[in-house]
Write an enzyme that holds these catalytic residues in place. Structure first.
Site, PDB file in Angstrom:
ATOM      1  CG  ASP A  40      -2.073   1.126   1.219  1.00  0.00           C
ATOM      2  OD1 ASP A  40      -2.557   1.426   0.149  1.00  0.00           O
ATOM      3  OD2 ASP A  40      -2.258   1.381   2.336  1.00  0.00           O
ATOM      4  CG  HIS A  41      -0.482   4.956   0.273  1.00  0.00           C
ATOM      5  ND1 HIS A  41      -0.908   6.070  -0.602  1.00  0.00           N
ATOM      6  CD2 HIS A  41      -1.833   4.804   0.993  1.00  0.00           C
ATOM      7  CE1 HIS A  41      -2.215   6.512  -0.262  1.00  0.00           C
ATOM      8  NE2 HIS A  41      -2.854   5.961   0.419  1.00  0.00           N
TER       9      HIS A  41
ATOM     10  CD  GLU B  32      -4.179   8.771  -3.727  1.00  0.00           C
ATOM     11  OE1 GLU B  32      -4.073  10.042  -3.270  1.00  0.00           O
ATOM     12  OE2 GLU B  32      -3.799   8.068  -3.098  1.00  0.00           O
TER      13      GLU B  32
ATOM     14  N   GLY C  17      -8.623   6.093   2.935  1.00  0.00           N
ATOM     15  CA  GLY C  17      -9.446   7.153   3.950  1.00  0.00           C
ATOM     16  C   GLY C  17     -10.752   6.574   4.262  1.00  0.00           C
TER      17      GLY C  17
ATOM     18  CG  ASN D  36      -7.433   0.768   0.725  1.00  0.00           C
ATOM     19  OD1 ASN D  36      -7.984  -0.145   0.027  1.00  0.00           O
ATOM     20  ND2 ASN D  36      -6.319   1.497   0.146  1.00  0.00           N
ATOM     21  CB  VAL D  37     -10.518  -0.276   6.783  1.00  0.00           C
ATOM     22  CG1 VAL D  37     -10.773   0.379   8.211  1.00  0.00           C
ATOM     23  CG2 VAL D  37     -11.853  -0.004   5.954  1.00  0.00           C
TER      24      VAL D  37
END
Length: 277
Positions: free
Chosen positions: A83-84, A135, A206, A227-228
């Protein structure tokens, strides 16, 4: 069960018009909590490890190997996702370790730089069979609060997907990272417009700041991967605080980390039924 692929989980949800949950893990307890939640809810799940978590841990491999072992032992389909990631070297490391998907985040760069770098990462990952998320726009909460001016433009999103060849797109529609209250207001009309404009699944980052009803509405409008992180961290940390507060003599980490794990597993199971239906 063998490790699932993110492409399979996301594609199935996309085709069915439902959501698939992607939950962030930081350590062994949180991976175990996510897997336990999936078992309880009888739902598939994507386990995510972020670049920030890798930085905290000092490397990806130890937690990755643990996550692969836990996921492979589950009776539910579980995939692993990076992620990210802003570091392209980390993307390669994740694929080497067996991650079936990565999120390469160049959203803070100018549009053309985001497009060029993302396209190059997508080509390399596709050559190795990995699914790529990018993104466009900028979901707030990491370097500041969300601002309306950085919301994703549908026409730009369509051009970006076509030019980069990404498999999924995270979009800015009103949510913000690291929210500890669940009162974010999503632009459902914008979600629907982007959904019509692009031909890949959309990702909501978010999501901890979005209410259960808001998550359901976002999925109905066209979101697929949800996504959590913070909402699950709240459950874990709250249980640890309560356990330590109730017995100040505790020193065995299993007593309080276990409580955190169990609380996070329960919240993961609950959110899985909200997101996946």
């Amino acid at each position: 069960m063998t490790l699932a692929t993110t492409a399979a989980l996301v594609s199935a949800a996309y085709e069915d018009g439902r959501g698939v949950a992607a939950f962030n893990a930081i350590n062994l307890e949180t991976v175990a909590a996510i897997a336990a939640g999936a078992e309880t809810a009888n739902r598939p799940v994507i386990v995510q490890i972020s670049e920030n978590a890798v930085r905290y841990l000092g490397g990806l491999a130890p937690l990755a190997h643990a996550a692969i072992a836990i996921a492979s032992a589950s009776t539910m389909p579980i995939s692993l996702h990076l992620d990210h990631a802003t570091d392209e070297r980390l993307v390669g490391i994740a694929v080497d370790l067996g991650f079936s998907s990565v999120m390469y985040d160049a959203s803070q760069l100018p549009y053309e730089d985001n497009l060029t770098r993302t396209a190059a990462v997508a080509r390399r990952c596709h050559d190795r069979g990995a699914h790529v998320e990018a993104e466009l726009g900028e979901v707030g909460g990491k370097a500041g609060v969300h601002a309306p001016g950085v919301r994703t433009d549908p026409a730009e999103a369509a051009a970006f997907v076509a030019s980069t060849g990404v498999d999924a797109l995270a979009v800015a529609v009103g949510s913000s990272h690291k929210m500890t209250t669940r009162d974010a207001t999503l632009d459902e009309a914008l979600i629907a417009e982007i959904h019509r404009a692009v031909d890949v699944p959309l990702v909501l980052h978010g999501s901890s700041g979005v209410s259960d009803d808001g998550l359901r509405a976002a999925i109905a409008a066209g979101m697929t991967k949800i996504n959590v992180a913070t909402q699950l961290n709240k459950a874990f940390t709250g249980a640890v605080r309560e356990t330590l507060g109730a017995d100040t003599s505790l020193v065995d980490q299993r007593n309080y980390l276990g409580a955190g794990r169990d609380a996070m597993a329960a919240e993961a199971a609950r959110l899985l039924t909200v997101i996946s239906g």
